[in-house]
Design a protein around this motif. Sequence first.
Motif, PDB file in Angstrom:
ATOM      1  N   HIS A  92      -9.477  -6.021   1.054  1.00  0.00           N
ATOM      2  CA  HIS A  92      -9.717  -5.389  -0.052  1.00  0.00           C
ATOM      3  C   HIS A  92      -9.396  -4.067  -0.024  1.00  0.00           C
ATOM      4  O   HIS A  92      -8.716  -3.313  -0.909  1.00  0.00           O
ATOM      5  CB  HIS A  92     -11.004  -5.812  -0.814  1.00  0.00           C
ATOM      6  CG  HIS A  92     -10.902  -7.311  -1.406  1.00  0.00           C
ATOM      7  ND1 HIS A  92     -10.983  -8.229  -0.708  1.00  0.00           N
ATOM      8  CD2 HIS A  92     -10.630  -7.607  -2.730  1.00  0.00           C
ATOM      9  CE1 HIS A  92     -10.814  -9.455  -1.548  1.00  0.00           C
ATOM     10  NE2 HIS A  92     -10.637  -8.955  -2.840  1.00  0.00           N
ATOM     11  N   ASP A  95      -5.655  -3.119   0.292  1.00  0.00           N
ATOM     12  CA  ASP A  95      -5.040  -3.518  -1.024  1.00  0.00           C
ATOM     13  C   ASP A  95      -5.285  -2.286  -1.828  1.00  0.00           C
ATOM     14  O   ASP A  95      -4.425  -2.012  -2.876  1.00  0.00           O
ATOM     15  CB  ASP A  95      -5.579  -4.833  -1.674  1.00  0.00           C
ATOM     16  CG  ASP A  95      -4.966  -5.996  -1.138  1.00  0.00           C
ATOM     17  OD1 ASP A  95      -4.091  -6.044  -0.369  1.00  0.00           O
ATOM     18  OD2 ASP A  95      -5.559  -7.034  -1.447  1.00  0.00           O
ATOM     19  N   ARG A  96      -6.546  -1.665  -1.966  1.00  0.00           N
ATOM     20  CA  ARG A  96      -6.672  -0.622  -2.914  1.00  0.00           C
ATOM     21  C   ARG A  96      -5.873   0.508  -2.385  1.00  0.00           C
ATOM     22  O   ARG A  96      -5.286   1.366  -3.227  1.00  0.00           O
ATOM     23  CB  ARG A  96      -8.345  -0.306  -2.956  1.00  0.00           C
ATOM     24  CG  ARG A  96      -9.086  -1.315  -3.511  1.00  0.00           C
ATOM     25  CD  ARG A  96      -8.710  -1.801  -4.842  1.00  0.00           C
ATOM     26  NE  ARG A  96      -7.664  -2.650  -5.063  1.00  0.00           N
ATOM     27  CZ  ARG A  96      -7.715  -3.878  -4.689  1.00  0.00           C
ATOM     28  NH1 ARG A  96      -8.666  -4.551  -4.236  1.00  0.00           N
ATOM     29  NH2 ARG A  96      -6.338  -4.549  -4.941  1.00  0.00           N
ATOM     30  N   TYR A  97      -5.871   0.773  -1.008  1.00  0.00           N
ATOM     31  CA  TYR A  97      -5.006   1.984  -0.610  1.00  0.00           C
ATOM     32  C   TYR A  97      -3.423   1.735  -0.913  1.00  0.00           C
ATOM     33  O   TYR A  97      -2.894   2.660  -1.205  1.00  0.00           O
ATOM     34  CB  TYR A  97      -5.256   2.174   0.832  1.00  0.00           C
ATOM     35  CG  TYR A  97      -6.491   3.041   1.037  1.00  0.00           C
ATOM     36  CD1 TYR A  97      -6.558   4.475   0.661  1.00  0.00           C
ATOM     37  CD2 TYR A  97      -7.721   2.736   1.788  1.00  0.00           C
ATOM     38  CE1 TYR A  97      -7.548   5.329   0.611  1.00  0.00           C
ATOM     39  CE2 TYR A  97      -8.727   3.407   1.936  1.00  0.00           C
ATOM     40  CZ  TYR A  97      -8.536   4.787   1.410  1.00  0.00           C
ATOM     41  OH  TYR A  97      -9.828   5.532   1.738  1.00  0.00           O
ATOM     42  N   ASP A  99      -2.480  -0.126  -3.192  1.00  0.00           N
ATOM     43  CA  ASP A  99      -2.135   0.044  -4.828  1.00  0.00           C
ATOM     44  C   ASP A  99      -1.881   1.632  -5.135  1.00  0.00           C
ATOM     45  O   ASP A  99      -1.049   2.051  -5.634  1.00  0.00           O
ATOM     46  CB  ASP A  99      -3.370  -0.122  -5.628  1.00  0.00           C
ATOM     47  CG  ASP A  99      -3.486  -1.718  -5.710  1.00  0.00           C
ATOM     48  OD1 ASP A  99      -2.243  -2.462  -5.532  1.00  0.00           O
ATOM     49  OD2 ASP A  99      -4.406  -2.291  -5.894  1.00  0.00           O
ATOM     50  N   ILE A 100      -2.887   2.548  -4.236  1.00  0.00           N
ATOM     51  CA  ILE A 100      -2.815   3.892  -4.526  1.00  0.00           C
ATOM     52  C   ILE A 100      -1.064   4.784  -4.045  1.00  0.00           C
ATOM     53  O   ILE A 100      -0.904   5.523  -4.772  1.00  0.00           O
ATOM     54  CB  ILE A 100      -3.758   4.547  -3.758  1.00  0.00           C
ATOM     55  CG1 ILE A 100      -5.145   4.262  -4.559  1.00  0.00           C
ATOM     56  CG2 ILE A 100      -3.750   6.263  -3.721  1.00  0.00           C
ATOM     57  CD1 ILE A 100      -6.491   4.548  -3.661  1.00  0.00           C
ATOM     58  N   LEU A 124      -7.438   0.897 -10.311  1.00  0.00           N
ATOM     59  CA  LEU A 124      -8.476   0.919  -9.338  1.00  0.00           C
ATOM     60  C   LEU A 124      -9.775   0.572 -10.144  1.00  0.00           C
ATOM     61  O   LEU A 124     -10.542  -0.381  -9.718  1.00  0.00           O
ATOM     62  CB  LEU A 124      -8.823   2.276  -8.754  1.00  0.00           C
ATOM     63  CG  LEU A 124      -7.867   2.631  -7.793  1.00  0.00           C
ATOM     64  CD1 LEU A 124      -8.163   4.323  -7.297  1.00  0.00           C
ATOM     65  CD2 LEU A 124      -7.750   1.901  -6.712  1.00  0.00           C
ATOM     66  N   SER A 127      -9.699  -3.365 -10.336  1.00  0.00           N
ATOM     67  CA  SER A 127     -10.274  -3.839  -8.935  1.00  0.00           C
ATOM     68  C   SER A 127     -11.848  -3.772  -9.125  1.00  0.00           C
ATOM     69  O   SER A 127     -12.566  -4.698  -8.352  1.00  0.00           O
ATOM     70  CB  SER A 127      -9.390  -3.430  -7.764  1.00  0.00           C
ATOM     71  OG  SER A 127      -8.109  -3.693  -8.015  1.00  0.00           O
ATOM     72  N   TYR A 128     -12.183  -2.537  -9.204  1.00  0.00           N
ATOM     73  CA  TYR A 128     -13.571  -2.305  -9.088  1.00  0.00           C
ATOM     74  C   TYR A 128     -14.334  -3.208 -10.039  1.00  0.00           C
ATOM     75  O   TYR A 128     -15.542  -3.794  -9.577  1.00  0.00           O
ATOM     76  CB  TYR A 128     -13.781  -0.904  -9.457  1.00  0.00           C
ATOM     77  CG  TYR A 128     -15.321  -0.425  -9.659  1.00  0.00           C
ATOM     78  CD1 TYR A 128     -16.140  -0.430  -8.367  1.00  0.00           C
ATOM     79  CD2 TYR A 128     -15.805  -0.284 -10.815  1.00  0.00           C
ATOM     80  CE1 TYR A 128     -17.444  -0.058  -8.420  1.00  0.00           C
ATOM     81  CE2 TYR A 128     -17.361  -0.123 -10.734  1.00  0.00           C
ATOM     82  CZ  TYR A 128     -18.161   0.310  -9.657  1.00  0.00           C
ATOM     83  OH  TYR A 128     -19.428   0.313  -9.872  1.00  0.00           O
ATOM     84  N   ARG A 148      -3.205  -8.148  -9.595  1.00  0.00           N
ATOM     85  CA  ARG A 148      -2.519  -7.598  -8.756  1.00  0.00           C
ATOM     86  C   ARG A 148      -1.260  -8.245  -8.406  1.00  0.00           C
ATOM     87  O   ARG A 148      -0.440  -7.549  -8.254  1.00  0.00           O
ATOM     88  CB  ARG A 148      -3.340  -7.436  -7.361  1.00  0.00           C
ATOM     89  CG  ARG A 148      -2.514  -6.512  -6.248  1.00  0.00           C
ATOM     90  CD  ARG A 148      -3.298  -6.214  -5.105  1.00  0.00           C
ATOM     91  NE  ARG A 148      -2.763  -5.281  -4.375  1.00  0.00           N
ATOM     92  CZ  ARG A 148      -1.842  -5.275  -3.465  1.00  0.00           C
ATOM     93  NH1 ARG A 148      -1.333  -6.676  -3.062  1.00  0.00           N
ATOM     94  NH2 ARG A 148      -1.227  -4.370  -2.941  1.00  0.00           N
TER      95      ARG A 148
END
Length: 202
Positions: A92, A95-97, A99-100, A124, A127-128, A148
């Motif tokens: 996770h 995945d967030r990085y 996306d960024i 973000l 996802s949060y 996603r």
Amino acid sequence: MTLDQFRSVADRALEPFVALSTRIGVSPDAISVLAFLAAVAAGGVYYVAGEMAILYLAGAVLVGLNGALDLLDGAVAREQNVDSKAGDLLDHVLDRYADIVIIAGLAAGIGSYVLGFAAVTGVLMTSYLGTQAQAVGLDRVYAGVLGRADRLAIIGIVTGIAAFVQPTIAGVGPIGWLLVLFAVVGHVTALQRFWGAWNALD
């Protein structure tokens, strides 16, 4: 969320790759890292593609690879019976990085930093709110307009098309409208998830 409904189909398609990964001893965590590296490469290509549109096609392929590997790591973890909270955390976070860097690459490539900021915060927050539900004792929330898998598919399709044609609407090209979509729909999805979790806590 539409593509998550076809998760079982994707799992079946990945079975040969799961078997291969298990046979050669590739760990789920290694696959997660490879998925992240594909996303970093996509972000870099998208940045350069702002000046050389045909490179958007390479970015689309890399985004597709990121999505496939993101599915593969979980399937391999289940096959090897090594799925763990640590692996879930790593997946996770990466995945967030991912996306960024993908969205940042798209925004920087066309010099649209405000749209990029709005888009990445929308993604973000989506996802949060999905995982924050767990923190307050609910199940992880996947509901909403755009998940996603949907985002990656849309990025791949739009940037694949942008490699060849870039029509403008109201002076904004396809990449700009892609960022607008993620900004608006991302925050709407986040609010959807918040509202669902809020009602579940009543």
